[in-house]
Design a protein around this motif. Structure first.
Motif, short mmCIF file in Angstrom:
data_model
loop_
_atom_site.label_atom_id
_atom_site.label_comp_id
_atom_site.label_asym_id
_atom_site.label_seq_id
_atom_site.Cartn_x
_atom_site.Cartn_y
_atom_site.Cartn_z
N SER A 56 -9.91 14.29 -3.01
CA SER A 56 -10.97 14.56 -2.03
C SER A 56 -11.22 13.36 -1.13
O SER A 56 -12.16 13.36 -0.35
CB SER A 56 -12.26 14.96 -2.75
OG SER A 56 -12.69 13.91 -3.61
N GLN A 57 -10.40 12.32 -1.27
CA GLN A 57 -10.52 11.12 -0.45
C GLN A 57 -9.15 10.46 -0.36
O GLN A 57 -8.24 10.82 -1.10
CB GLN A 57 -11.55 10.15 -1.05
CG GLN A 57 -11.16 9.62 -2.41
CD GLN A 57 -12.27 8.83 -3.07
OE1 GLN A 57 -13.36 9.34 -3.29
NE2 GLN A 57 -12.00 7.57 -3.39
N PRO A 58 -8.95 9.52 0.57
CA PRO A 58 -7.64 8.88 0.71
C PRO A 58 -7.17 8.21 -0.57
O PRO A 58 -7.96 7.68 -1.35
CB PRO A 58 -7.87 7.86 1.83
CG PRO A 58 -9.01 8.40 2.61
CD PRO A 58 -9.90 9.08 1.61
N ILE A 59 -5.86 8.24 -0.79
CA ILE A 59 -5.22 7.59 -1.94
C ILE A 59 -4.60 6.29 -1.45
O ILE A 59 -3.90 6.27 -0.43
CB ILE A 59 -4.14 8.50 -2.55
CG1 ILE A 59 -4.77 9.80 -3.05
CG2 ILE A 59 -3.39 7.79 -3.68
CD1 ILE A 59 -3.75 10.87 -3.40
N HIS A 60 -4.86 5.20 -2.16
CA HIS A 60 -4.30 3.90 -1.80
C HIS A 60 -3.12 3.57 -2.70
O HIS A 60 -3.24 3.63 -3.92
CB HIS A 60 -5.37 2.81 -1.91
CG HIS A 60 -6.43 2.90 -0.85
ND1 HIS A 60 -6.50 2.04 0.22
CD2 HIS A 60 -7.44 3.80 -0.67
CE1 HIS A 60 -7.50 2.38 1.00
NE2 HIS A 60 -8.10 3.44 0.47
N ILE A 61 -1.99 3.24 -2.08
CA ILE A 61 -0.82 2.81 -2.85
C ILE A 61 -0.61 1.32 -2.59
O ILE A 61 -0.39 0.89 -1.45
CB ILE A 61 0.44 3.64 -2.54
CG1 ILE A 61 1.61 3.17 -3.42
CG2 ILE A 61 0.81 3.61 -1.06
CD1 ILE A 61 2.78 4.15 -3.44
N VAL B 227 -1.20 2.56 2.61
CA VAL B 227 -0.41 1.50 1.98
C VAL B 227 -1.18 0.18 2.08
O VAL B 227 -1.57 -0.25 3.16
CB VAL B 227 0.96 1.35 2.66
CG1 VAL B 227 1.76 0.21 2.00
CG2 VAL B 227 1.74 2.67 2.57
N ASP B 228 -1.43 -0.45 0.93
CA ASP B 228 -2.12 -1.73 0.86
C ASP B 228 -1.15 -2.80 0.34
O ASP B 228 -0.77 -2.77 -0.83
CB ASP B 228 -3.33 -1.66 -0.09
CG ASP B 228 -4.45 -0.79 0.45
OD1 ASP B 228 -4.49 -0.57 1.67
OD2 ASP B 228 -5.27 -0.32 -0.36
N ASN B 229 -0.74 -3.71 1.20
CA ASN B 229 0.13 -4.80 0.78
C ASN B 229 -0.71 -5.94 0.20
O ASN B 229 -1.61 -6.45 0.87
CB ASN B 229 0.96 -5.32 1.94
CG ASN B 229 1.95 -4.28 2.45
OD1 ASN B 229 1.64 -3.53 3.36
ND2 ASN B 229 3.12 -4.24 1.85
N LYS B 230 -0.43 -6.30 -1.04
CA LYS B 230 -1.13 -7.40 -1.71
C LYS B 230 -0.09 -8.33 -2.33
O LYS B 230 0.10 -8.37 -3.54
CB LYS B 230 -2.08 -6.86 -2.78
CG LYS B 230 -3.25 -6.05 -2.22
CD LYS B 230 -4.23 -5.64 -3.30
CE LYS B 230 -5.37 -4.82 -2.73
NZ LYS B 230 -6.21 -5.60 -1.79
N PRO B 231 0.63 -9.09 -1.48
CA PRO B 231 1.69 -9.96 -2.01
C PRO B 231 1.13 -11.16 -2.73
O PRO B 231 0.03 -11.64 -2.45
CB PRO B 231 2.45 -10.39 -0.73
CG PRO B 231 1.42 -10.30 0.36
CD PRO B 231 0.52 -9.15 -0.01
N GLY B 232 1.91 -11.66 -3.67
CA GLY B 232 1.51 -12.88 -4.38
C GLY B 232 1.90 -12.87 -5.83
O GLY B 232 1.89 -11.81 -6.48
#
Length: 327
Positions: free
Chosen positions: A34-39, A68-73
């Motif tokens: 019911s809301q956006p999905i974050h990958i 799409v959520d980029n979380k490099p590190g």
């Protein structure tokens, strides 16, 4: 107040209560999603994990967008930690793989999550072999010649990697062990720093992800000696495997998979798996993946869980025997 008025006064609260919806109906959750999905992708934009995540976002039909959520590190660990701590409601998942979900547990002594317990397997998406490439100045045109050269110059030939504990690094250490040679490891802070030194001849060899290496191979800037999968890649069928050239059983593929937080409800896990499986089984998506050097796998939660267990055991042994430790 007459009798009728008294009766109405007494009945009014009951009548109002009947007109209100039952508490259970008022609190029933909306259908998922019911809301956006974050990958979450634990690496910068443009790499293979990011590409796959964006393909899923582009092709999904879940009635809600995928962001799409980029979380490099930290070798992907920052993204892994983010998802491991997310609420298991299906609105935060990640594109993980060989580093975050099989290698890093043996590399980092204080990993902020458990690679198995803190995640729910959703879909094994694809694998991509690493490819052993050399600078054109290296006088080796096949695996046998490289091994002979390395044995004649122990510790002199170098191989670069994007960093300690990366899949090219553990592939290189597996190669040293099985081939009986001593290629000297030169770690960089990312592929973007390693490749220029390879192209400039400052390092002799490198294990690189096939999708990343293909342009330089096709342009003749590096020479490919073999890929690390057990069978040849459809993306580069002219490159022989290391196994067929004498390193029996050599397999060091990178793989990509979708994971959710631990304790994801089965109905949500299965819905995500079914939709991701539909997307990555589309003929145009498979064609695109192969053109990028990826071999589609597309297997569900149980197969992913079994594959992960096998990979954790395999790389733990390589890492232990090579004495690899995070900086």
């Amino acid at each position: 107040m007459n009798f009728k008025l008294k009766a109405l006064a007494w009945l009014a609260p009951a009548l109002c209560a009947c007109l209100l919806p039952p508490a259970s109906l008022a609190q029933s959750p909306a259908p998922y999603p019911s809301q956006p999905i974050h990958i979450v992708v634990g690496f910068p934009p443009g790499g293979v994990p990011d590409t796959l995540a964006r393909i899923l976002a582009e092709k999904t039909k879940l009635d809600q967008p995928i962001v799409v959520d980029n979380k490099p590190g930290a070798g992907g660990n920052l993204g892994g930690e983010t998802v491991s701590r997310a609420k298991p409601d299906g609105y935060t998942v990640m594109m993980g793989g060989i580093a975050t979900h099989s290698i890093n547990g043996s590399i980092y002594p204080n990993l902020p999550f458990d690679m198995v317990k803190d995640f729910s397997p959703i879909l094994l998406v694809a694998s991509t072999p690493n490819v052993l490439v050399v600078h054109p100045s290296v006088p080796a045109h096949n695996l046998a010649e490289l091994i002979a050269l390395a044995k004649a110059q122990p510790g002199q030939l170098t191989y670069g990697t994007p960093g300690i504990g990366t899949s090219p690094h553990v592939a290189g250490e597996m190669f040293n062990s099985l081939a009986g040679v001593q290629l000297r490891h030169v770690p960089y802070r990312g592929r973007a720093l390693a490749v220029p030194d390879l192209l400039g001849g400052h390092i002799a060899t490198m294990f690189d992800n096939l999708p990343s290496a293909l342009p330089a191979i096709r342009e003749g800037k590096v020479r490919a000696l073999g890929i690390t999968s057990l069978k040849r890649s459809a993306s580069a069928p002219d490159i022989p495997t290391l196994a067929e050239q004498g390193l029996s059983g050599f397999e060091a593929d990178s793989w990509l998979a979708i994971f959710g937080p631990g304790k994801l409800p089965p109905e949500i896990q299965n819905k995500l798996a079914a939709e991701a499986q539909r997307v990555f089984s589309l003929p145009e998506v498979q064609t695109r993946m192969k053109a990028l050097g990826m071999d589609p796998i597309v297997l569900g939660p149980n197969a992913l869980a079994a594959h992960q267990r096998s990979e954790i055991a395999k790389w733990a042994k390589v890492i232990r025997e090579a004495g690899i430790k995070a900086e």
